[in-house]
Structures are given as structure tokens and as C-alpha cells.
Motif scaffolding. Structure first.
Motif, PDB file in Angstrom:
ATOM      1  N   ASP A 185      75.784  44.132  66.443  1.00  0.00           N
ATOM      2  CA  ASP A 185      76.245  45.435  66.937  1.00  0.00           C
ATOM      3  C   ASP A 185      77.363  45.185  67.952  1.00  0.00           C
ATOM      4  OD1 ASP A 185      76.669  47.897  68.039  1.00  0.00           O
ATOM      5  OD2 ASP A 185      74.539  48.385  68.319  1.00  0.00           O
ATOM      6  N   CYS A 186      78.570  45.035  67.404  1.00  0.00           N
ATOM      7  CA  CYS A 186      79.705  44.642  68.260  1.00  0.00           C
ATOM      8  C   CYS A 186      80.000  45.680  69.335  1.00  0.00           C
ATOM      9  CB  CYS A 186      80.954  44.425  67.425  1.00  0.00           C
ATOM     10  SG  CYS A 186      80.807  43.003  66.369  1.00  0.00           S
ATOM     11  N   CYS A 187      79.795  46.973  68.960  1.00  0.00           N
ATOM     12  CA  CYS A 187      80.073  48.033  69.941  1.00  0.00           C
ATOM     13  C   CYS A 187      79.191  47.874  71.167  1.00  0.00           C
ATOM     14  CB  CYS A 187      79.835  49.403  69.335  1.00  0.00           C
ATOM     15  SG  CYS A 187      81.199  49.906  68.328  1.00  0.00           S
TER      16      CYS A 187
ATOM     17  N   GLN B 272      68.973  51.619  70.928  1.00  0.00           N
ATOM     18  CA  GLN B 272      69.506  50.416  71.579  1.00  0.00           C
ATOM     19  C   GLN B 272      68.510  49.870  72.594  1.00  0.00           C
ATOM     20  OE1 GLN B 272      73.033  52.459  72.910  1.00  0.00           O
ATOM     21  NE2 GLN B 272      74.364  51.324  71.491  1.00  0.00           N
TER      22      GLN B 272
ATOM     23  N   LEU C 165      80.252  44.749  73.086  1.00  0.00           N
ATOM     24  CA  LEU C 165      81.444  44.921  73.939  1.00  0.00           C
ATOM     25  C   LEU C 165      81.097  45.690  75.209  1.00  0.00           C
ATOM     26  CD1 LEU C 165      84.470  44.633  74.407  1.00  0.00           C
ATOM     27  CD2 LEU C 165      84.807  46.764  73.147  1.00  0.00           C
ATOM     28  N   ARG C 166      80.275  46.743  75.036  1.00  0.00           N
ATOM     29  CA  ARG C 166      79.915  47.563  76.195  1.00  0.00           C
ATOM     30  C   ARG C 166      79.197  46.746  77.251  1.00  0.00           C
ATOM     31  NH1 ARG C 166      76.960  53.020  74.504  1.00  0.00           N
ATOM     32  NH2 ARG C 166      76.800  53.630  76.688  1.00  0.00           N
TER      33      ARG C 166
END
Lengths: 286, 378, 158
Positions: free
Chosen positions: C121-123, C23, C126-127
Motif C-alpha cells: 500500500d504505497c499510499c 488501515q 508514503l503518508r
């Protein structure tokens, strides 16, 4: 200066003021001055950081004012006073040589013993810096007894910051992290803008939450939000100390005005750990 | 602790008063004034409320003629003994400003020697409550201390009246006084025989009795006295359940009932003024016209005003709800933490003298019931 | 990895420090390190909002220009925090000025590419949006407290 006037009183009587003289007056802000007071007779009154005195303006009345500098060896002490009501307006107008009645010291002080060997965080809002100044001076006098020392100050405008003459001296020290923030900057202000609870997050990485003792003094809302910030960063409630302000008339728990739940803030306070205050402090209008 | 009992005839109440006066006491006792029985200096037994009783209910007080000659046949009136022990207003000190300073000219302490005649058991407890606050705290109030030390206390056991607003039984403060007095009288009213059983509570009490004609108490006298007091207990008009009261009130600081009381409460502060334990005072500096002589005066204050908590331009208790809550919470909860006893002795004065008849026993029962935290019954 | 590389700065910044290597390198590809001298603007009211600023060190003033009064600072932001969220609501323009008060180092992340990354990368999206929301909430809370004028002269009772 004229000779001190003789005063007859009983030392055992808690209601009789001791005669003091104004020896110096320093303007802090548009409505606030610091008075340096000298005892007119022996013996002088003691006092420790966080305690308060009852100051009498002759013929006007009496008000509680915290010690911004504790008595030195000759009994000389300092109070920072904001002109808010009739008594404080008269006190603020006093000049060197004028008489002031002093009773005290009253109440609990800042727990410097608990702070020894730990990180100390002093958080002050507005006039709340006055009682914390005496704590800061006591800490700096024995600096080696403490770990990190952080001072966070909030004020309305740059010209409302107290003790501006000596602030740079503290700021220059590399063993104190002193940060000032104002709500409303002027054109010359190059420092932080915002409220003091915000500063807690900035300095949080530099102290160890489980080994931190925090002293807070300021308006209730500022203290509430600061407590929450400290809790969020892991400082425990029994290490967070607040100095509260209430109507105080006798100073010895007899007149009843300063009650907050079971506490007489004049003798059980004004400095209390949040862990003891918690059940009552946030109850509205208690 | 009783040190024996004797009996005096009602006619010798006069001798008792005279003896106290001869010993240098200012005798304070009950007398009828402005339609109520108050405590004031007695010049003789002629000032006593003989043949009077009071009729009390929430927000109601009337004097009525009795059909007998009872001297103490009434409950408590609007006065309590704090008005003598904590004189108000009281000049704490006086000072003069001179060219070279401020000179204090405090008037000489002239604490009067009081003899209190007719102190009920509840009021005896109230004095004991005040002792804890004013004598046993971090600072001693010298004004109270001088008066209290010297005071000669003649208790009157409660008998011969209907205690409608009283609740001393449930507070454990009466109706029988068992200690804390010099002498305790129980009035016995029998056809053709009007006398007092006198319990001796101190050396001082015993010495005084030497000047008052009396005879030893017989078993029948003592039995009659106990029965009269027991009758008062069974007639008690109110009760206050103190079991778990403190904790329940602490848990119910946001109980909807506080709002309900606030709707009725006039925040007049009558309850604090008639309360025998309310001790709060304010101080005020008063100056003469020249501005060079000032005196600091202390007087009873009332927590029902917004001024009571006025600090730096604002009052901490603005709403009537908050102010009533402070009073009840103090009497029945925080007082316990502060002084190890309730601030209420069950005398019922606050119920009688409340202009809208708010009844602390009724409010405490609701406020300590398990429906706090704003929860409504469904 | 060099000390002044975006990846190193991302690894050190509280906003991104706990992300995994993959990431971080993904974010590093759309970031650059910028240094602003005192009085230099990071972003200006009215300009297209195209980047997200993670403040590494220094002091940044969020301000508004008031004709006749000049720049009125509203809040300041220190190292460890972030500036600018209008990019997330694209297309949009900056609502306020952000000016360095001291020499300031910032990580400048490209808003357009950041949005695309969040969609992929929705995760992660969201984070990071949650973290941004935390900063927005903190700043709103501070603004509300400032509105109270806590240290102002007490108002006497009528």
C-alpha cells in the motif's frame, strides 16, 4: 546594616539613580546571582512584570536588568544578574549592605491584561526565565483569572536552571504545567533533554491556540524557533510576545542605542508582540 | 511668524551683538578657525567671517576669499547648534562614597544663556527636530530644555553663496526661514550699500531691536531680500526625492546597494558628528584614583561603531553594511515613525564631510529605487 | 476493542490517529503494546533494527554510551512521538540506545512486516514515511540548535 546614605536628587530628572541596598544575595548558577534590593530612601520605585531597571555599580557603570520580582509593598525587588561584562561582574560580586543605584522602571511589561481569561504559555531560555518569573508570580497570585498555565524552560545544564529552590513548589502545583529541558544533562538528570521549542509540540494539544497568549524570553535563536512552533500550532502573531535585549543606556528613548527599526526597545519594548516586530526582527543585523 | 521688518546698516551688526551681550547672552556665531567656518563664542563683530566663503563638494571643503565684504556669504560648516544645546561631554552627576552610603554631589545646573547668531533655515528645522525628540518624548532631557528655553535665535536667510551640497529645497526646510526665530537677517550686498533686512519673529526680538539703530523696511528692500533668497533656491546643488521614501527604504532593507556603500564607507562616523540632528549619546562612569568619587558623563555616540550595539558580549551590527543602513534608515525612514518628521534637514554636511564623499541624496535615490530584495537588473 | 489493545493505542496516537479503520486494523496486526520500566532499554546500539516504536506515554532517552562516562543522553522523547527509524533502511542496526527514564508505554510495530505493508500500500507507506521524516527533521533541527549552545557564556569581542 549601616544607615542608608542620604541622596540629593531631582525626581523629575530621568538620569539620576535612586539609592538601594543589597539585602540578600542568592547564587543561582556558576555565573549568575539573584540580588534582593531594598530602597534606602523614600519613595521607592514601582515596577511591573517584564519591565527593567538600570542598575549602577558604583564607579563602574550602569546596565539594564529586568525585574525578576517586582517591588513589594516596601519597595523590595529582585534582579537576577549574570556576570558577562565589567558592570555585571561587579553587581554579581555585591554583598548584603552594599549600595546599588537604581533607575526605572523602564519599558513595556508583559500584557497580563490580554492574558486574563486565556491560556497562558511562558517560554524561557536560559536567563530569559528572569523576566518571566515576575509574570509567573503575578499569574499565580490571581490564578483563577487565567485558564491553562504552561511554563516551558530551557537551560544549558541542570545546574543552569534558575530558581531551583522554588521550582519544585511550582512543579507540585496541579494548576501549572511546568516542564524543564536541558541541552546537556548530567548523570543525575532524569528529565527531558533537548531544546525548548520542541516542548511546544508536547504541550500544544493541551492549549487552545486561538485562545492562547505566549510570552517568550531567551536568546534570539531560541525565540525565533519558538515563534515558528507557536505559529505552526495556530497561535496568532499578535498574541505572541517577545522580550528583546539590546544595548540600553538611558532607558527613556533619548540615547538611541536600543533601536530596532522604528522601535526604541527601552520604551516601545522590551516586550513587543511578534505582529509588530515581524517586519524588523528577522532582518539580519537591523 | 514675522511681526514686521526693519533694515539695519551692516555697521550695526556690532550693536546687535553688543546689545545681546549686555542682555546677558553668550553670543555664539560663525568664525574662521582651522580652515573652516565654525560656531564659537563671539567677542565682537570682528570675529565674524567677513569676506569669506566656502567651496563645498562631496568630501571637499575649502575656504575662499570673496571679492566683497559679505558677513554670511557661506553655507554651513562642520558645526551645528546641537553642540551647544546638547553639550558633550556633560557631567550628569557626581557622587562620593562615604562610610555610611553614597552622597550625590551633582554640580549646580548652570545652563548658559545663549544667543545663536547665524542660524540657517535648515538648522532651525534641525533644532525643531531635536525639540520633538528631547522635549516631547516620554522623558524630557533637562539639560537640553534649559538651554533651549533661554536661547535667543538670530537666523540668517541663505543668500550670496553657491549651495553645492545643500538640498533643503527638496526637504522643505529652506532656504527661507519662516518661523522659529527671534530675528531673521537677510544680507543685502549692493554696490555702496551693505545692509540687513531684519524680520522680527518674537516680542523678545522686537525688544532687542529697540537698542539697535534701524529704519523701517521699504518694499524695495523686501523685494531685494526675497530675490537673494530665491537665487539660493535655484542654485541648490542637490535634491532628495522624499516622495514615498520611507516605504521604499523599508521595502529595500536587503538592497544590493547597501553592500556597495559598505565597500566605500569607512564607518568613521563623521556624518553623525556633523549632522545637526544626530542625538545619540553614550554614558560612561569615570572614577578618581581613590575609587571613591565617580561621575557619570554623557557624550555624543556614533552608530557607526560596533560598540554602539554591544550587548551581553556581542554586537548586533557587525558589518559596515548594517551600520550604514542603520544611519540612513534612521534619518529617512524610522525617524518618521518615531518622531513624525525626517531626521534629515538637507544641510548637506554629511556629504561635504564624508572623507570618501558618500552622498546621501545619491544613495537614497538608488536605495529607494525599485530593485530591492536582492534583484539585479537584467 | 480493549483499552490496551494495539488498535486502540493506534487510534489514540497522533502518528496514526487519522488513518481509516482498515488501515488501523492492518497496522494493529503487526503491532504489540509494550511497557518499559525506568532504566529498561527499548532498543540498544548495535542490535538489529527490527521495530518501530510509537511512544504512548512516558519519557525515553536517546543516548550513546561513552566509555568512562556512562550513558550520555542526547535528546528525550515524550509520549505522542516515535523512536527508531533504522528499520526502514533494512537490514541495519540501531545507531543509539533508547532507554526509558520513566515507566513508558510504547506500540512496537514489526519493521519487516511494516516495510512489506508499505510496498503493498504505497499510499499509506508514503503518508507514514512523510510523518516519520517530519519527526526526523524535528529531531535534526533540535540537534542543530543544541549544537549552538544557545545559553552558553557569551563570548566577548576580541
Amino acid at each position: 546594616m549601616t544607615a542608608p546614605g542620604p541622596v540629593l536628587r531631582s525626581l523629575v530628572d530621568p538620569f539620576h539613580p535612586h539609592p538601594y541596598r543589597v539585602v540578600a544575595r542568592r547564587r543561582e548558577t556558576s555565573d549568575t546571582v539573584t540580588l534582593r534590593l531594598c530602597p534606602a530612601t523614600d519613595p521607592y520605585l514601582p515596577g511591573s512584570p517584564g519591565q527593567f531597571m538600570m542598575l549602577t555599580a558604583f564607579g563602574i557603570g550602569e546596565v539594564p536588568i529586568s525585574l525578576s520580582r517586582v517591588p513589594d509593598r516596601s519597595g523590595m525587588l529582585e534582579h537576577t544578574i549574570r556576570a558577562v561584562g565589567s558592570v555585571t561582574r561587579h553587581l554579581v560580586a555585591l554583598r548584603p549592605g552594599d549600595w546599588v543605584g537604581v533607575r526605572g522602571p523602564f519599558g513595556t511589561g508583559w500584557p497580563l491584561d490580554l492574558a486574563r481569561g486565556r491560556d497562558v504559555l511562558l517560554v524561557a531560555g536560559g536567563l530569559g526565565f528572569a523576566p518571566l518569573r515576575s509574570a509567573l508570580e503575578a499569574i499565580l497570585e490571581r490564578r483563577q483569572d487565567y485558564r491553562r498555565v504552561t511554563v516551558l524552560l530551557g537551560a544549558r545544564t541542570p545546574s543552569d536552571v534558575l530558581y531551583r529552590q522554588i521550582l519544585p513548589r511550582w512543579q507540585r502545583r496541579n494548576d501549572v504545567d511546568l516542564r524543564v529541558t536541558v541541552d546537556r544533562p548530567d548523570e543525575r538528570w532524569r528529565g527531558q533533554v533537548g531544546v525548548v521549542p520542541q516542548l511546544v509540540s508536547q504541550v500544544a494539544p493541551s492549549f487552545e491556540p486561538t485562545e492562547t497568549v505566549a510570552f517568550i524570553c531567551g536568546p534570539d535563536v531560541m525565540m525565533r524557533f519558538t515563534v515558528r512552533e507557536l505559529q505552526r500550532h495556530g497561535v496568532s502573531d499578535d498574541r505572541i510576545f517577545l522580550s528583546l535585549e539590546r544595548n540600553m543606556q538611558c532607558g527613556v528613548g533619548l540615547c538611541g542605542h536600543c533601536q530596532l527599526g522604528p522601535f526604541f526597545l527601552c520604551k516601545d519594548g522590551p516586550v513587543l508582540p511578534y505582529s509588530r516586530l515581524m517586519p524588523f526582527y528577522e532582518v539580519r543585523e537591523l | 511668524m514675522a511681526r514686521g521688518s526693519v533694515v539695519i546698516e551692516s555697521a550695526h551688526l556690532r550693536t546687535l551683538i553688543l546689545t545681546l551681550q549686555r542682555e546677558g547672552y553668550q553670543v555664539i556665531g560663525p568664525t574662521v578657525r582651522d580652515g573652516s567656518i565654525v560656531y564659537a563664542e563671539l567677542s565682537s563683530d570682528g570675529d565674524l567671517p567677513v569676506g569669506w566663503t566656502d567651496e563645498q563638494e562631496a568630501g571637499h571643503y575649502r575656504l575662499r576669499r570673496r571679492d566683497d565684504q559679505a558677513v554670511f556669504g557661506y553655507a554651513v560648516g562642520p558645526h551645528s547648534w546641537k553642540r551647544f544645546l546638547l553639550p558633550s561631554p556633560f557631567v550628569l552627576w557626581r557622587a562620593r562614597r562615604t562610610a555610611d552610603g553614597v552622597l550625590e554631589e551633582t554640580p549646580p545646573a548652570d545652563a548658559p544663556r545663549y544667543a545663536f547668531l547665524g542660524v540657517r533655515s535648515c538648522d532651525l528645522h534641525a533644532i525643531r527636530v531635536l525639540d520633538r525628540i528631547v522635549l516631547a518624548g516620554t522623558a524630557v532631557d533637562p539639560i537640553y530644555a534649559h538651554r533651549r528655553e533661554q536661547a535667543f535665535i538670530v537666523t540668517v536667510q541663505c543668500a550670496n553663496f553657491a549651495p553645492r551640497t545643500c538640498f533643503c529645497v527638496s526637504m522643505g526646510t529652506g532656504p527661507r526661514a519662516t518661523a522659529g526665530y527671534d530675528l531673521a537677517l537677510t544680507e543685502l550686498l549692493e554696490p555702496g550699500a551693505h545692509r540687513f533686512v531684519v524680520e522680527i519673529g518674537s516680542e523678545r526680538g522686537a525688544n532687542l531691536l529697540a537698542h539697535v539703530p534701524h529704519r523701517p523696511a521699504r518694499a524695495a528692500d523686501l523685494r531685494a531680500a526675497e530675490q537673494a533668497i530665491a537665487r539660493t533656491a535655484t542654485q541648490m546643488g542637490r535634491r532628495l526625492d522624499t516622495n514615498g521614501l520611507k516605504a521604499a527604504l523599508y521595502a529595500n532593507l536587503e538592497h544590493p546597494r547597501w553592500n556597495d556603500v559598505a565597500e566605500r564607507c569607512l564607518t568613521c562616523g563623521n556624518c553623525t558628528m556633523v549632522c545637526p540632528t544626530c542625538f545619540c549619546f553614550s554614558v560612561e562612569d569615570r572614577t578618581d584614583l581613590s575609587g571613591n568619587v565617580t561621575e557619570r558623563v554623557r557624550q555624543f555616540d556614533v552608530c557607526f561603531t560596533t560598540a554602539f550595539t554591544y550587548t551581553a558580549g556581542t554586537s548586533h551590527r557587525h558589518s559596515a553594511r548594517a551600520r550604514y543602513r542603520q544611519w540612513v534608515l534612521h534619518k529617512l525612514a524610522t525617524w518618521v515613525d518615531q518622531f513624525g518628521t525626517f531626521g534629515c534637514v538637507g544641510c548637506g554636511r554629511c556629504i561635504t564631510w564624508c572623507p570618501v564623499g558618500i552622498d546621501i541624496t545619491e544613495e537614497a535615490a538608488v536605495l529607494s529605487s525599485r530593485r530591492g530584495a536582492g534583484a539585479e537588473d537584467t | 476493542m480493549n483499552e490496551s489493545s494495539p488498535e486502540h493505542a493506534l487510534r489514540m496516537h497522533p502518528f496514526t490517529a487519522d488513518l481509516n479503520d482498515e488501515q488501523l486494523s492492518e497496522l494493529a496486526r503487526l503491532a504489540r503494546v509494550a511497557v518499559y520500566e525506568p532504566n529498561e532499554y527499548l532498543l540498544r546500539e548495535g542490535d538489529p533494527a527490527t521495530a518501530f516504536y510509537l511512544i504512548v506515554s512516558g519519557l525515553v532517552s536517546i543516548e550513546v554510551f561513552v566509555p568512562g562516562h556512562g550513558a550520555r543522553p542526547l535528546q528525550t522523547v515524550e509520549g505522542g512521538s516515535a523512536v527508531g527509524w533504522s528499520w526502514i533502511l533494512a537490514p541495519s542496526r540501531w545507531e543509539f540506545d533508547a532507554r526509558a527514564l520513566e515507566r513508558t508505554t510504547a506500540l512496537v510495530l514489526d519493521g519487516e512486516r511494516l516495510r512489506q505493508l508499505f510496498v503493498r500500500d504505497c499510499c499509506l507507506g508514503l503518508r507514514l514515511v512523510q510523518r516519520l521524516l517530519f519527526i526526523v527533521a524535528e529531531r535534526l533541527k533540535a540537534a542543530r540548535l543544541q549544537l549552538l549552545d544557545l545559553y552558553g557564556p557569551p563570548r566577548e569581542l576580541p
